[in-house]
Write an enzyme that holds these catalytic residues in place. Structure first.
Site, short mmCIF file in Angstrom:
data_model
loop_
_atom_site.label_atom_id
_atom_site.label_comp_id
_atom_site.label_asym_id
_atom_site.label_seq_id
_atom_site.Cartn_x
_atom_site.Cartn_y
_atom_site.Cartn_z
N SER A 69 4.46 -5.76 15.62
CA SER A 69 4.48 -5.52 14.18
C SER A 69 5.50 -4.43 13.89
CB SER A 69 3.09 -5.06 13.70
OG SER A 69 2.22 -6.17 13.69
N ARG A 80 0.80 -1.22 0.00
CA ARG A 80 0.00 0.00 0.00
C ARG A 80 0.84 1.28 0.00
NH1 ARG A 80 -3.51 -2.45 4.86
NH2 ARG A 80 -1.63 -3.73 4.96
#
Ligand code: UD1
Ligand code: CA
Length: 480
Positions: free
Chosen positions: A105, A19
């Site tokens: 993450s 993205r």
């Protein structure tokens, strides 16, 4: 904290970051002047030793490893990344010796070590197989939603990814932060059951919630309560999947940095226009004007004034330093009371002494200016040493480069270098010498001597009128 051998941290950093539409791997995109991944590693490093931090790398693995290898973390390869669940499958061997793991993450950079610690304590207290750090941001769009067994229970039935949400589930505000604690044994027992039966045909780590729950294991949510220092609630668990999200995290982080400095006595006018990296330190009573950039490991003393449009990178400034408008300063040291600019360019290795002045359109590189030395206008000093109290006139140039090698210029104390002089290096001008304006100096100048190196002036009286008279016939052509 329990004995650190019981607990490992796994940081997922193998994704491509589709993205972002960038050639650079997502976790190496920067906020606050540092790559995203460095923040997750720094936070994890507050909880366990780097020897127990496993970074999962895949997309452009070598580049990612090179960027963070100095932190001392371990790496796990996920050669062909097929989802967050697959990332943890690849870490199977690395984590099998630990009783618990924390999963972070690599693209959730603002997470604070205190929060990780709270998650870990909650996980232990709840004796859970999986504990999910959750939050309820204003806009949950794009995040996986955590579905509790009932509103007032910590127990979770499943995590549903945005694309798999039913219309009803879409209103759920509790998001999955992508940060978890797992008991290793049940995780490894059920990890192989993940399937890629979803919108992205990936193995989702989030599916472990439903799988563990179905196997009768305890899965709980730990909801982020308060705000982080200077950041809005939930900001610390926001991810950076798009450039817009990345830029939003960057401004959150920079606002926090500006707030930290202001709380410590620094005045920053219009802080939203300033770009201040997280590692920058500024002492009290310093004033920073709008549109200033302070980057890298810059250190600024007390009572300085940094005027607008200046960019200061990896510099150390003493106290009472004035940086006028539009200066570019890199890897340089500026001592107390010095005045720089406007429009000065200090390139790496410049050392500006106490109370020295560097004026407009002056460039320095590997140049040392002694106490009170002045170089006020239109000058280049490269590979040069200028002694205490020396005055360098307008337009002086050290010719340090012969096309192949760089050569030094040494100018002593109390020297006067007249305007528009060129000093052909290597050259030494001893203490107290005087160089006439417009000189081209090619030989060393002894202490106290006058050196003038220029063509002598000659003056012919009446020359202009005589020339006009000689040219007269040509000028008298008829004009129409
Ligand atoms: C993930 C969660 C989502 C959560 C969100 C929080 C899943 C399926 N979804 O979604 O519920 O709300 O994080 O930010 O986990 N990575 C790997 N290997 C892979 C894929 C990803 O290491 O094969 C890494 C990425 O580099 C990234 C992290 O895992 O650092 C998360 O992956 P990402 O694709 O960003 O997941 P999200 O779609 O944000
Ligand atoms: Ca993400």
């Amino acid at each position: 904290m329990e004995s650190s051998t019981k607990l490992a941290v796994v940081i997922m950093a193998a994704g491509k970051g589709t993205r972002l539409k960038s050639r650079r791997p997502k976790v190496l995109h920067e906020i606050g002047g540092k790559p995203l991944l460095n923040y997750a590693i720094a936070a994890a490093g507050q909880v366990v030793d780097p020897a127990h931090i496993y970074v999962v790398v895949g997309h452009q693995a070598e580049r990612v490893k090179a960027a963070v290898t100095a932190t001392g973390v371990c790496f796990v390869e996920q050669a062909d990344p097929r989802g967050t669940g697959h990332a943890i499958q690849c870490a199977r061997e690395a984590i099998s010796g630990y009783q618990h793991i924390l999963v972070l993450s690599g693209d959730v950079p603002l997470i604070r070590p205190e929060t990780i610690e709270q998650l870990w304590q909650f996980h232990l207290a709840e004796q859970a197989a999986m504990t999910i750090l959750t939050a309820a941001p204003e806009d949950p769009t794009g995040y996986g939603r955590v579905l509790r067994k009932s509103a007032d229970s910590p127990e979770v039935a499943a995590i549903v990814e945005e694309k798999g949400l039913t219309a009803e589930q879409r209103t759920a505000r509790e998001i999955n932060s992508g940060i978890y604690a797992f008991k290793t044994a049940p995780l490894l027992e059920h990890l192989g059951k993940l399937t890629a039966n979803n919108a992205h045909q990936e193995l989702y780590l989030t599916d472990m919630a439903g799988l563990l729950c179905a196997a009768g294991e305890r899965v709980v949510a730990f909801e982020l309560a308060g705000a982080g220092k200077g950041t809005a609630p939930a900001a610390e668990v926001l991810g950076a999947n798009t450039i817009a999200e990345l830029v939003a995290l960057d401004s959150t982080l920079r606002a926090a940095t500006a707030n930290r400095l202001m709380a410590a006595g620094v005045t920053i006018f219009r802080p939203e226009t300033c770009v201040i990296d997280a590692g920058v330190e500024v002492a009290p009573d310093t004033v920073i004007e709008p549109f200033v950039q302070l980057l890298g490991s810059t250190r600024i003393g007390a009572e300085c004034l940094i005027r607008s449009y200046s960019v200061v990178e990896n510099c150390t400034l003493g106290n009472n330093v004035l940086i006028r408008q539009s200066c570019v300063l890199a890897e340089s040291t500026i001592e107390d009371g010095a005045k720089i600019g406007p429009f000065a360019h200090l390139r790496p290795g410049s050392k500006i002494g106490q109370d020295a002045h560097v004026g407009n359109f002056v460039e320095t590189k590997k140049a040392t200016l002694g106490k009170g030395a002045k170089v006020n206008h239109l000058t280049y000093l490269g590979d040069a040493e200028v002694g205490e109290g020396t005055n360098i006139g307008a337009g002086v140039i050290t010719c340090n480069y012969d096309g192949v090698n760089k050569h030094p210029t040494r100018i002593g104390k109390g020297v006067f270098v007249g305007s528009d002089s060129t000093l052909i290096a290597p050259i030494v001008v001893e203490d107290g010498a005087y160089i006439g304006a417009g000189s081209c100096i090619t030989k060393d100048v002894p202490a106290g001597a006058l050196a003038v190196g220029r063509g002598r002036q000659f003056t012919k009286e009446g020359w202009v009128a005589a020339r006009r008279a000689r040219q007269a016939p040509q000028d008298q052509k008829p004009r129409n």
